[in-house]
Scaffold this motif. Structure first.
Motif, PDB file in Angstrom:
ATOM      1  N   GLY A  40       0.806  -1.214   0.000  1.00 56.33           N
ATOM      2  CA  GLY A  40       0.000   0.000   0.000  1.00 56.33           C
ATOM      3  C   GLY A  40       0.840   1.265   0.000  1.00 56.33           C
ATOM      4  O   GLY A  40       0.501   2.254   0.647  1.00 56.33           O
ATOM      5  N   ILE A  41       1.963   1.224  -0.719  1.00 55.04           N
ATOM      6  CA  ILE A  41       2.863   2.376  -0.782  1.00 55.04           C
ATOM      7  C   ILE A  41       2.827   2.971  -2.184  1.00 55.04           C
ATOM      8  O   ILE A  41       2.373   2.333  -3.130  1.00 55.04           O
ATOM      9  N   LYS A  42       3.299   4.207  -2.292  1.00 55.59           N
ATOM     10  CA  LYS A  42       3.187   4.950  -3.552  1.00 55.59           C
ATOM     11  C   LYS A  42       4.311   4.583  -4.515  1.00 55.59           C
ATOM     12  O   LYS A  42       5.488   4.714  -4.194  1.00 55.59           O
ATOM     13  N   VAL A  43       3.908   4.145  -5.699  1.00 54.45           N
ATOM     14  CA  VAL A  43       4.868   3.775  -6.737  1.00 54.45           C
ATOM     15  C   VAL A  43       4.757   4.787  -7.867  1.00 54.45           C
ATOM     16  O   VAL A  43       3.665   5.036  -8.382  1.00 54.45           O
ATOM     17  N   GLY A  44       5.878   5.363  -8.231  1.00 53.15           N
ATOM     18  CA  GLY A  44       5.913   6.343  -9.319  1.00 53.15           C
ATOM     19  C   GLY A  44       5.974   5.660 -10.673  1.00 53.15           C
ATOM     20  O   GLY A  44       5.847   4.437 -10.788  1.00 53.15           O
ATOM     21  N   ARG A  45       6.203   6.480 -11.691  1.00 49.73           N
ATOM     22  CA  ARG A  45       6.296   5.960 -13.053  1.00 49.73           C
ATOM     23  C   ARG A  45       7.561   5.140 -13.250  1.00 49.73           C
ATOM     24  O   ARG A  45       8.575   5.378 -12.609  1.00 49.73           O
ATOM     25  N   VAL A  46       7.482   4.201 -14.160  1.00 47.63           N
ATOM     26  CA  VAL A  46       8.648   3.432 -14.577  1.00 47.63           C
ATOM     27  C   VAL A  46       9.296   4.235 -15.699  1.00 47.63           C
ATOM     28  O   VAL A  46       8.774   4.291 -16.803  1.00 47.63           O
ATOM     29  N   HIS A  47      10.394   4.913 -15.367  1.00 49.49           N
ATOM     30  CA  HIS A  47      11.032   5.838 -16.314  1.00 49.49           C
ATOM     31  C   HIS A  47      12.037   5.120 -17.204  1.00 49.49           C
ATOM     32  O   HIS A  47      13.031   4.605 -16.710  1.00 49.49           O
ATOM     33  N   GLN A  48      11.767   5.123 -18.499  1.00 48.46           N
ATOM     34  CA  GLN A  48      12.707   4.578 -19.474  1.00 48.46           C
ATOM     35  C   GLN A  48      13.543   5.726 -20.022  1.00 48.46           C
ATOM     36  O   GLN A  48      13.683   5.906 -21.229  1.00 48.46           O
ATOM     37  N   LYS A  49      14.063   6.527 -19.101  1.00 47.27           N
ATOM     38  CA  LYS A  49      14.956   7.645 -19.399  1.00 47.27           C
ATOM     39  C   LYS A  49      15.615   8.021 -18.078  1.00 47.27           C
ATOM     40  O   LYS A  49      15.194   7.564 -17.017  1.00 47.27           O
ATOM     41  N   LEU A  50      16.631   8.855 -18.153  1.00 42.17           N
ATOM     42  CA  LEU A  50      17.299   9.297 -16.934  1.00 42.17           C
ATOM     43  C   LEU A  50      16.493  10.430 -16.316  1.00 42.17           C
ATOM     44  O   LEU A  50      16.093  11.363 -17.018  1.00 42.17           O
ATOM     45  N   VAL A  51      16.243  10.344 -15.017  1.00 39.74           N
ATOM     46  CA  VAL A  51      15.453  11.340 -14.306  1.00 39.74           C
ATOM     47  C   VAL A  51      16.245  11.809 -13.083  1.00 39.74           C
ATOM     48  O   VAL A  51      16.767  10.981 -12.325  1.00 39.74           O
ATOM     49  N   GLY A  52      16.316  13.120 -12.902  1.00 32.14           N
ATOM     50  CA  GLY A  52      17.004  13.677 -11.739  1.00 32.14           C
ATOM     51  C   GLY A  52      18.448  13.230 -11.668  1.00 32.14           C
ATOM     52  O   GLY A  52      19.138  13.180 -12.685  1.00 32.14           O
ATOM     53  N   PRO A  53      18.900  12.847 -10.470  1.00 34.56           N
ATOM     54  CA  PRO A  53      20.316  12.477 -10.305  1.00 34.56           C
ATOM     55  C   PRO A  53      20.626  11.029 -10.695  1.00 34.56           C
ATOM     56  O   PRO A  53      21.752  10.573 -10.543  1.00 34.56           O
ATOM     57  N   HIS A  54      19.630  10.317 -11.205  1.00 26.19           N
ATOM     58  CA  HIS A  54      19.808   8.892 -11.461  1.00 26.19           C
ATOM     59  C   HIS A  54      20.462   8.651 -12.821  1.00 26.19           C
ATOM     60  O   HIS A  54      20.061   9.227 -13.821  1.00 26.19           O
TER      61      HIS A  54
END
Length: 117
Positions: A40-54
């Motif tokens: 029951g926790i919040k899951v964000g989008r599955v990013h197929q690109k680099l986002v933020g510091p990642h």
């Protein structure tokens, strides 16, 4: 880093960033969805690109210290070969991604440019 820091339950809030690539996309997507459904926790989008510091594709999971003791062992057991960054949410982005950064699996380089204290 040869011995990355393991997650510890000493903060109020956390992000877990599940890292993946094209070959592990389906596995990572299912893992993140199951985490959200099961805990029951919040899951964000599955990013197929680099986002933020990642520096790798990622999916962000937001959870609190209340979910930590059940969620983190489950995530570690079910992540397969995926690396997961677990970091605190203190309001200090730089400290959260350095001092309060913990790892399931091998550590991955984080791009600290643009993170503010």
């Amino acid at each position: 880093m040869s011995n990355p820091k393991r997650p510890v339950n000493i903060h109020k809030g956390y992000h877990a960033h599940v890292y993946f690539d094209q070959e592990t996309l389906d596995f990572a997507s299912k893992l993140c969805k199951e985490a959200g459904d099961r805990f029951g926790i919040k899951v964000g989008r599955v990013h197929q690109k680099l986002v933020g510091p990642h520096t790798q594709w990622s999916c962000q999971i937001t959870f609190s210290h209340k979910s930590f003791d059940e969620f983190i062992p489950w995530l570690d057991q079910n992540r397969g070969t995926l690396t997961v960054l677990v970091h605190a949410l203190t309001g200090d982005d730089l400290a959260d991604h350095t001092k309060y950064a913990y790892w399931l699996g091998d550590s991955v380089e984080i791009n600290l440019d643009g993170l503010k204290a």
